[in-house]
Write an enzyme that holds these catalytic residues in place. Structure first.
Site, PDB file in Angstrom:
ATOM      1  N   HIS A  15       2.067  42.303  -0.791  1.00 31.26           N
ATOM      2  CA  HIS A  15       2.696  40.977  -0.570  1.00 31.26           C
ATOM      3  C   HIS A  15       1.682  39.885  -0.900  1.00 31.26           C
ATOM      4  CE1 HIS A  15       5.551  38.343   1.957  1.00 31.26           C
ATOM      5  NE2 HIS A  15       4.683  37.531   1.372  1.00 31.26           N
ATOM      6  N   HIS A  17       1.062  35.815  -2.882  1.00 34.38           N
ATOM      7  CA  HIS A  17       1.539  34.608  -3.583  1.00 34.38           C
ATOM      8  C   HIS A  17       0.462  34.197  -4.576  1.00 34.38           C
ATOM      9  CE1 HIS A  17       4.898  33.877  -0.803  1.00 34.38           C
ATOM     10  NE2 HIS A  17       4.104  34.497   0.054  1.00 34.38           N
ATOM     11  N   LYS A 101      13.355  39.591  -3.046  1.00 29.56           N
ATOM     12  CA  LYS A 101      12.842  38.940  -1.829  1.00 29.56           C
ATOM     13  C   LYS A 101      13.933  38.081  -1.203  1.00 29.56           C
ATOM     14  CE  LYS A 101       9.900  37.537   1.246  1.00 29.56           C
ATOM     15  NZ  LYS A 101       8.699  36.747   1.127  1.00 29.56           N
ATOM     16  N   HIS A 138      11.793  38.047   4.554  1.00 30.20           N
ATOM     17  CA  HIS A 138      11.124  37.075   5.427  1.00 30.20           C
ATOM     18  C   HIS A 138      12.018  36.960   6.652  1.00 30.20           C
ATOM     19  CE1 HIS A 138       8.537  33.446   6.204  1.00 30.20           C
ATOM     20  NE2 HIS A 138       9.473  33.354   7.120  1.00 30.20           N
ATOM     21  N   HIS A 176       5.281  40.737   6.623  1.00 27.46           N
ATOM     22  CA  HIS A 176       4.351  40.029   7.524  1.00 27.46           C
ATOM     23  C   HIS A 176       4.872  39.932   8.960  1.00 27.46           C
ATOM     24  CE1 HIS A 176       7.123  36.903   6.298  1.00 27.46           C
ATOM     25  NE2 HIS A 176       6.509  36.681   5.147  1.00 27.46           N
ATOM     26  N   ASP A 249      -0.029  38.530   2.269  1.00 30.36           N
ATOM     27  CA  ASP A 249       0.656  37.232   2.296  1.00 30.36           C
ATOM     28  C   ASP A 249      -0.333  36.099   2.018  1.00 30.36           C
ATOM     29  OD1 ASP A 249       2.853  35.566   2.397  1.00 30.36           O
ATOM     30  OD2 ASP A 249       2.769  35.295   4.561  1.00 30.36           O
TER      31      ASP A 249
HETATM   32  O1  DOR Z   1       2.656  31.016   5.399  1.00 29.52           O
HETATM   33  C1  DOR Z   1       3.397  31.265   4.468  1.00 29.52           C
HETATM   34  N1  DOR Z   1       3.147  30.802   3.219  1.00 29.52           N
HETATM   35  N2  DOR Z   1       4.484  31.995   4.690  1.00 29.52           N
HETATM   36  C2  DOR Z   1       5.411  32.169   3.756  1.00 29.52           C
HETATM   37  O2  DOR Z   1       6.391  32.822   4.036  1.00 29.52           O
HETATM   38  C3  DOR Z   1       5.286  31.546   2.414  1.00 29.52           C
HETATM   39  C4  DOR Z   1       3.896  31.274   2.098  1.00 29.52           C
HETATM   40  C5  DOR Z   1       3.724  30.359   0.901  1.00 29.52           C
HETATM   41  O3  DOR Z   1       4.362  30.601  -0.126  1.00 29.52           O
HETATM   42  O4  DOR Z   1       2.935  29.416   1.003  1.00 29.52           O
HETATM   43 ZN    ZN Z   2       4.742  35.509   1.705  1.00 26.17          ZN
END
Ligand code: DOR
Ligand code: ZN
Length: 347
Positions: A15, A17, A101, A138, A176, A249
């Site tokens: 997971h 980003h 997702k 989520h 998460h 995450d």
């Molecule tokens: O803290 C987070 N940041 N939780 C999420 O679900 C998305 C993520 C983000 O893309 O910044």
């Molecule tokens: Zn995430």
């Protein structure tokens, strides 16, 4: 088990980003330096809603992978109210697109195009169940009257349990997880339900966010919970159950977007992710449980081969930089300016 060095099968991050454009110059090397594969979240602006877009996004990521790294990004589609069943079918034929997702609309960063009512996506979910395509969830309700600390628990009762009643064979990763309720729920389900656990939810609780002052760099979603929930996550990660595996995450935001009146949610852990998980398992006398959590259970759940090569870490302190460049700004990482007990052994 305690030791000053450890060699494990190369881990994967289930997971992450990575963002897009110039941000990839920062995020991709941080993840690709150690992880073999990573599941890349589709919450770009606009979101990744087709297989063709996911493949183009993958190409942009690959351009930022440093030479010598065999890192493989595994792509996801963003579930919207109108995602077509045909698009789900295309995933099955695409090796590097793995999952879908589910963001409840409004739950977190770039989730405005998420699902407004789960019933709108039942046809897509039915197809996923039929084809064995995992739904990455989520798990937080978005009703403004529900307390932010209860949103995961309420999601389990109001969305997840009914969803699994209707689609009992659906492969689900509860992403998460942050509560004892989520740990219990995942444990109570069959093998088609698993969960990722971040390093920040293992290391911190809401006191770290709020006691003695508000610390925006600890603000993430789902929000850090009270200590009993942190303890439940710790037990789950250390339990050796294949239902719980590594997903950072890691979610970068510029410092100015974090340190402001309405700061963004996200903790940037990629620059020290495996080092911190190692430190965590070591501090709990459980280094022997690290490899399965970081390198086996996720691959097994996704029915992918485990990585073949190894990574070694040594117990040797280093200091995390205060920040890294991100686009034309900076991102503040987890543990900025502080020491971390383990590092990758580059020899
Ligand atoms: O803290 C987070 N940041 N939780 C999420 O679900 C998305 C993520 C983000 O893309 O910044
Ligand atoms: Zn995430």
């Amino acid at each position: 088990m305690s030791s000053d060095s450890i060699s494990i099968t190369r881990p994967d991050d289930w997971h992450i980003h990575l963002r897009d454009a110039t941000a990839l110059q920062t995020t991709v090397p941080h993840t690709a330096r150690v992880f073999g594969r990573a599941i890349v979240m589709p919450n770009l602006n606009p979101p990744v809603i087709s297989v063709a877009e996911a493949l183009r996004y993958r190409d942009r990521i690959l351009l930022a992978v440093p030479e010598g790294s065999a890192f493989k990004p595994l792509m996801t589609l963003y579930l919207t109210d109108t995602l077509l069943v045909q698009e789900i079918t295309k995933i099955k034929n695409e090796e590097s697109v793995l999952a879908v997702k589910y963001y409840p609309a409004g739950a977190t960063t770039n989730s405005d195009n998420g699902v407004t009512n789960i019933e709108n996506v039942y046809p897509a979910i039915a197809k996923m169940e039929e084809l064995g395509i995992p739904l990455l969830i989520h798990g937080e309700v978005t009703d403004t009257e529900i307390d932010i600390f209860d949103r995961e628990r309420v999601f389990i009762e109001s969305i997840l349990e009914p969803l699994l009643c209707k689609y009992p064979a659906l492969k689900i990763v509860f992403e998460h997880i942050t509560t004892q309720d989520a740990v219990e729920f995942v444990k109570s389900q069959s093998d088609n339900v698993a969960a990722t656990i971040t390093i920040h939810h293992l290391l911190y609780n809401r006191n770290d966010l709020l006691a003695g002052g508000v610390r925006p760099h600890f603000y993430c979603l789902p929000i850090l919970k009270r200590s009993i929930h942190q303890q439940a996550l710790i037990s789950a990660a250390l339990s050796g159950s294949p239902k719980f595996f590594l997903g950072t995450d890691s979610a970068p935001h510029s410092r100015s977007n974090k340190e402001t009146d309405c700061g963004c949610a996200g903790i940037y852990s990629a620059p020290a992710a495996i080092e911190l998980y190692t430190e965590f398992f070591d501090n709990h006398g459980a280094l022997d449980k690290l490899e399965a959590f970081a390198s086996f259970y996720g691959a097994d759940f996704y029915q992918l081969p485990r990585n073949k090569d190894k990574v070694s870490l040594i117990k040797s302190t280093w200091t995390m930089p205060e920040n890294f460049m991100l686009d034309d700004s900076v991102v503040v990482p987890i543990r900025e300016g502080q020491t971390i007990a383990w590092q990758i052994n580059k020899d």
